[in-house]
Design an enzyme around this catalytic site. Structure first.
Site, PDB file in Angstrom:
ATOM      1  CB  SER A 138      -1.322  -2.074   2.362  1.00 36.83           C
ATOM      2  OG  SER A 138      -0.772  -2.033   1.053  1.00 36.83           O
ATOM      3  CE1 TYR A 151      -5.005  -5.544   0.307  1.00 33.91           C
ATOM      4  CE2 TYR A 151      -3.534  -3.844  -0.557  1.00 33.91           C
ATOM      5  CZ  TYR A 151      -3.766  -4.920   0.289  1.00 33.91           C
ATOM      6  OH  TYR A 151      -2.760  -5.361   1.115  1.00 33.91           O
TER       7      TYR A 151
END
Length: 254
Positions: A138, A151
């Site tokens: 990501s 995250y």
């Protein structure tokens, strides 16, 4: 000529979102797709759609955090040419409002889940002469995103794991790369907006879209196309790299 003709692919989290798009495109390009997912209904629906279009798919209902379940499924499959580590969950919050159970859950699914599939499948790839691995990282792995502590931690781990695997298994003809998407318009995004901003869905969707320099979120199918390239023989000279697919977020967001 189909790009993945006669290839066997495992896609984790293939029952929805980006994973679904990857499964469908890989099957269209000739791969026999094995869908690893905890959501039996979602995975079965994807497999049904693939078969209706003449493709091949098989569902394995399992939890990627459970190594025994992953190993058992891999043993059933046998030869595996492609692994896509896509399964993952999100968490919104900084370190002060990230409880221990939240941290552990994100780590277990996003990091341990990828470890379990790598641990189980790399020996299979070695025994069959090689393979291609794709890990979903990501932009949160390389830039600071507000309220994404757990995250970001997990995706940073994926970014680093990818490099380690690529370096260790070049001699075994195993390539490993990662993709770092920015925001992608998936059912998760719609659910997050409706849950947290009731009555303001349109406004928030526009705000999230406008945060991308290109002016919109990515579509899952766009991520799948990059995944296809990196897992195909077209990318035979590419390993140990991360590919932002971010609408300019990392370098043009100023």
């Amino acid at each position: 000529m189909l790009k993945l003709q006669d290839k066997v692919a495992v896609v984790t989290g293939g029952g929805s979102g980006i994973g679904k798009a990857i499964c469908e495109l890989f099957a269209k390009e000739g791969a026999y797709v094995h869908i690893f997912d905890l959501n039996a209904e979602g995975a079965e629906n994807v497999a049904k759609e693939i078969k209706a279009k003449g493709g091949n798919a098989q569902v394995h209902v399992l939890n990627v955090t459970n190594q025994l379940e992953v190993i058992t499924a891999v043993q059933v499959i046998g030869k595996i040419d492609i692994l896509v580590n896509n399964a993952g969950i999100a968490h919104v919050g900084n370190i002060e409002n990230c409880k221990e159970e939240d941290f552990s859950k994100v780590f277990d699914v996003n990091v341990k889940g990828a470890y379990n599939t790598l641990y189980s499948i790399i020996p299979v790839m070695k025994s069959h002469g090689g393979g291609a691995i794709l890990n979903l990282a990501s932009i949160a792995a390389v830039v600071g995103i507000p309220d994404r502590f757990a995250y970001s931690m997990s995706k940073g781990a994926i970014y680093a794991m990818n490099l380690s695997v690529a370096r260790d298994y070049m001699k075994d003809n195993i390539r490993s790369n990662s993709i770092s998407p920015a925001r992608v318009h998936t059912p998760f995004v719609d659910g997050f907006i409706s849950k947290n901003y009731p009555g303001k869905e349109g406004e928030m969707f526009k705000k999230l879209s406008d945060s991308q320099p290109i002016g919109r979120m990515a579509q899952p199918e766009e991520i799948a196309k990059l995944a296809l390239f990196l897992c195909s023989d077209d990318a035979a000279f590419i390993t140990g790299n991360d590919y932002p697919i971010d609408g300019g977020f990392i370098k043009l967001n100023n």
